[in-house]
Structure formats: C-alpha cells, structure tokens
Motif scaffolding. Structure first.
Motif, PDB file in Angstrom:
ATOM      1  N   MET A  19       8.105   2.123 -13.351  1.00  0.00           N
ATOM      2  CA  MET A  19       8.077   3.407 -14.002  1.00  0.00           C
ATOM      3  C   MET A  19       8.002   3.175 -15.512  1.00  0.00           C
ATOM      4  O   MET A  19       8.830   2.476 -16.078  1.00  0.00           O
ATOM      5  N   ARG A  20       7.023   3.775 -16.115  1.00  0.00           N
ATOM      6  CA  ARG A  20       6.825   3.648 -17.564  1.00  0.00           C
ATOM      7  C   ARG A  20       7.163   4.978 -18.223  1.00  0.00           C
ATOM      8  O   ARG A  20       6.534   5.993 -17.929  1.00  0.00           O
ATOM      9  N   ILE A  21       8.152   4.931 -19.104  1.00  0.00           N
ATOM     10  CA  ILE A  21       8.672   6.144 -19.738  1.00  0.00           C
ATOM     11  C   ILE A  21       8.297   6.122 -21.207  1.00  0.00           C
ATOM     12  O   ILE A  21       8.642   5.193 -21.943  1.00  0.00           O
ATOM     13  N   LEU A  22       7.596   7.151 -21.643  1.00  0.00           N
ATOM     14  CA  LEU A  22       7.234   7.331 -23.047  1.00  0.00           C
ATOM     15  C   LEU A  22       8.149   8.385 -23.632  1.00  0.00           C
ATOM     16  O   LEU A  22       8.266   9.481 -23.087  1.00  0.00           O
ATOM     17  N   VAL A  23       8.793   8.064 -24.739  1.00  0.00           N
ATOM     18  CA  VAL A  23       9.650   9.013 -25.448  1.00  0.00           C
ATOM     19  C   VAL A  23       8.925   9.389 -26.738  1.00  0.00           C
ATOM     20  O   VAL A  23       8.591   8.508 -27.541  1.00  0.00           O
TER      21      VAL A  23
END
Length: 115
Positions: A1-5
């Motif tokens: 899972m790749r999370i961009l903030v």
C-alpha cells in the motif's frame, strides 16, 4: 500500500507521512508513505494507492477527487486536528478504514461522488 500525504508546501505532510509509516511498520503492515505538495500531486498520484489530503486543502478536494478517480486512487480528507496524532496510529486507522470501506476497490472517501 502506497500512501501519499499532500499539503500545501510539503512540510506538514512530511511529518504525517513519517508518523503513519512508523505506525504501519510497528504493526508489520507493508505500507509506505511519502509526502507531496498540491503542485506535485498530478505526478505523485501515479505512485499512490491512497491520498491523504491535508485539511487546509479542502478547497481543492473536488479537483483532487477528479484526478484520483481516473487512477482508481482512494482519497481521504484528513481532520483538522490530525497534526496532533504524534504516533501516526490515528492516521493509520483512517487509511485502513478507507481501504476497508472500499472493499478492495477504490471509492473516494471524504468527498462527494462526481456529478
């Protein structure tokens, strides 16, 4: 899972990304988190499964929603008090809830469906 903030300039998003990354690692979850800015969003979206949008960017949510929908990326508007989540666990819960609500697909959380 790749999370961009995503935030305006990248400073606050860096802290949130670091905290959620550590919270995921502490739980043995294969998540990565990275920071971006409103300006880098069109490029950064290609590398993200989930986008966490800083509360100060709520005005841009319809545009972010539209850009993310083309990529099947889940979008979550962070609450105004998220910067108080010092260990990242609350932010991680928001991510997991959004993914769970998606049921394996990627609806957009925190924003109305496109018209």
């Amino acid at each position: 899972m790749r999370i961009l903030v995503v935030c305006g300039a990248g400073a606050s998003s860096t802290f949130v990304a670091q905290r959620v990354r550590h919270a995921a690692q502490d739980r043995g979850l294969p998540y990565t988190a990275f920071a971006g800015t409103e300006q880098s969003l069109p490029i950064d979206l290609d590398a993200a499964d989930v986008v966490l949008v800083g509360p100060h960017l709520s005005h841009a949510l319809p545009r972010i929603h539209a850009d993310a929908a083309h990529r099947g990326t889940t979008v979550v508007l962070l609450p105004a008090d998220i910067f108080g989540d010092l260990d990242g666990t609350r932010t991680l819960t928001l991510v997991r809830d959004a993914i769970g609500a998606a049921g394996g697909s990627a609806p957009i959380a925190g924003a109305p469906p496109p018209a």
